[in-house]
Design an enzyme around this catalytic site. Sequence first.
Site, mmCIF file in Angstrom:
data_model
loop_
_atom_site.group_PDB
_atom_site.id
_atom_site.type_symbol
_atom_site.label_atom_id
_atom_site.label_comp_id
_atom_site.label_asym_id
_atom_site.label_seq_id
_atom_site.Cartn_x
_atom_site.Cartn_y
_atom_site.Cartn_z
ATOM 1 N N ASP A 165 18.349 -43.538 9.176
ATOM 2 C CA ASP A 165 19.333 -42.508 8.838
ATOM 3 C C ASP A 165 20.124 -42.870 7.574
ATOM 4 O O ASP A 165 20.414 -44.044 7.334
ATOM 5 C CB ASP A 165 20.297 -42.332 10.022
ATOM 6 C CG ASP A 165 21.061 -41.025 9.919
ATOM 7 O OD1 ASP A 165 20.639 -40.131 9.169
ATOM 8 O OD2 ASP A 165 22.104 -40.908 10.584
ATOM 9 N N ASN A 206 14.134 -32.106 12.872
ATOM 10 C CA ASN A 206 14.151 -32.171 11.403
ATOM 11 C C ASN A 206 13.377 -31.015 10.763
ATOM 12 O O ASN A 206 13.543 -30.724 9.577
ATOM 13 C CB ASN A 206 13.584 -33.506 10.888
ATOM 14 C CG ASN A 206 14.518 -34.680 11.092
ATOM 15 O OD1 ASN A 206 14.093 -35.825 11.204
ATOM 16 N ND2 ASN A 206 15.830 -34.417 11.157
HETATM 17 C C1 FPP Z 1 17.100 -39.547 7.945
HETATM 18 O O1 FPP Z 1 18.016 -39.519 6.886
HETATM 19 C C2 FPP Z 1 15.744 -39.667 7.438
HETATM 20 C C3 FPP Z 1 14.770 -38.727 7.572
HETATM 21 C C4 FPP Z 1 14.987 -37.445 8.281
HETATM 22 C C5 FPP Z 1 13.424 -38.913 6.975
HETATM 23 C C6 FPP Z 1 12.924 -40.318 6.930
HETATM 24 C C7 FPP Z 1 11.596 -40.309 6.282
HETATM 25 C C8 FPP Z 1 11.128 -41.252 5.477
HETATM 26 C C9 FPP Z 1 11.840 -42.510 5.191
HETATM 27 C C10 FPP Z 1 9.810 -41.008 4.790
HETATM 28 C C11 FPP Z 1 8.619 -41.102 5.676
HETATM 29 C C12 FPP Z 1 8.382 -42.510 5.990
HETATM 30 C C13 FPP Z 1 7.285 -43.006 6.542
HETATM 31 C C14 FPP Z 1 7.210 -44.454 6.764
HETATM 32 C C15 FPP Z 1 6.144 -42.177 6.959
HETATM 33 P P1 FPP Z 1 18.847 -38.189 6.609
HETATM 34 O O2 FPP Z 1 18.049 -37.309 5.710
HETATM 35 O O3 FPP Z 1 19.226 -37.569 7.911
HETATM 36 O O4 FPP Z 1 20.076 -38.737 5.841
HETATM 37 P P2 FPP Z 1 21.570 -38.142 5.889
HETATM 38 O O5 FPP Z 1 22.081 -38.349 7.287
HETATM 39 O O6 FPP Z 1 22.272 -38.981 4.892
HETATM 40 O O7 FPP Z 1 21.493 -36.691 5.490
#
Ligand code: FPP
Length: 215
Positions: free
Chosen positions: A2, A50
């Site tokens: 996150d 998501n």
């Molecule tokens: C959460 O941060 C992260 C995600 C929803 C996506 C994570 C995906 C990756 C790192 C890429 C795919 C990786 C692999 C290994 C296949 P957020 O977007 O909720 O952050 P925020 O809370 O700051 O908005």
Amino acid sequence: MDGNGRWAEKRGLPRAVGHTRGAEVFRKIATACKDLGVEYLTVYAFSTENNRRPEDEVSAILGLLRKYLLESIEKMERDGIRLKFLGNLDILPPDYRKLVRETDEISKRVCGMQANVCFNYGGRDELVRAVKRLGGAEPTEQALSDCLDTAGIPDPDLIIRPGGEKRLSNFLLWQAAYAELIFTDTLWPDFTKEELVAAFEVFSARKRRYGGVDR
Ligand code: FPP
């Protein structure tokens, strides 16, 4: 993982850049875990919820998944890290599902740490799918566990949530029953091996009683 979006926004960059950096940090942390003797690492890459995000962000994450799958197919044997996907992968385009199947095949030959990537994963969705798989069989704890995406994988000892929120957000709801939880304000793209080691030290000092009493 996150905090990718906030990490990018703080720098005036598109959120997708945060996810790119997040995927790089995943590779670094997976290697660190392997070096530290961890047997299983499970990351939450994309939740069933998501999907509600803007289309361009979802497609950026899918693009990273493709890149990651292709790199892993090439490097898994060399790195000694087995990759497994958990979640409902039926939503993925057919070419992605083919890459996931290829990854599973290679994983069978690789010895070493297992890295589980939860993709289009939700703990509630996993439980519903498990109950369907169970059919009419006697619903014991073991029987239900055997129908989960994590069948054969031990329950997590420790769950670390970066990004400042203090909740599980539908992650491994069944499996987390006795997991130790550590929350950190560090945004995932800033998470380091040093912070991982510090979390392991905190974990080592915890007393785990599993509902029993100390003797
Ligand atoms: C959460 O941060 C992260 C995600 C929803 C996506 C994570 C995906 C990756 C790192 C890429 C795919 C990786 C692999 C290994 C296949 P957020 O977007 O909720 O952050 P925020 O809370 O700051 O908005």
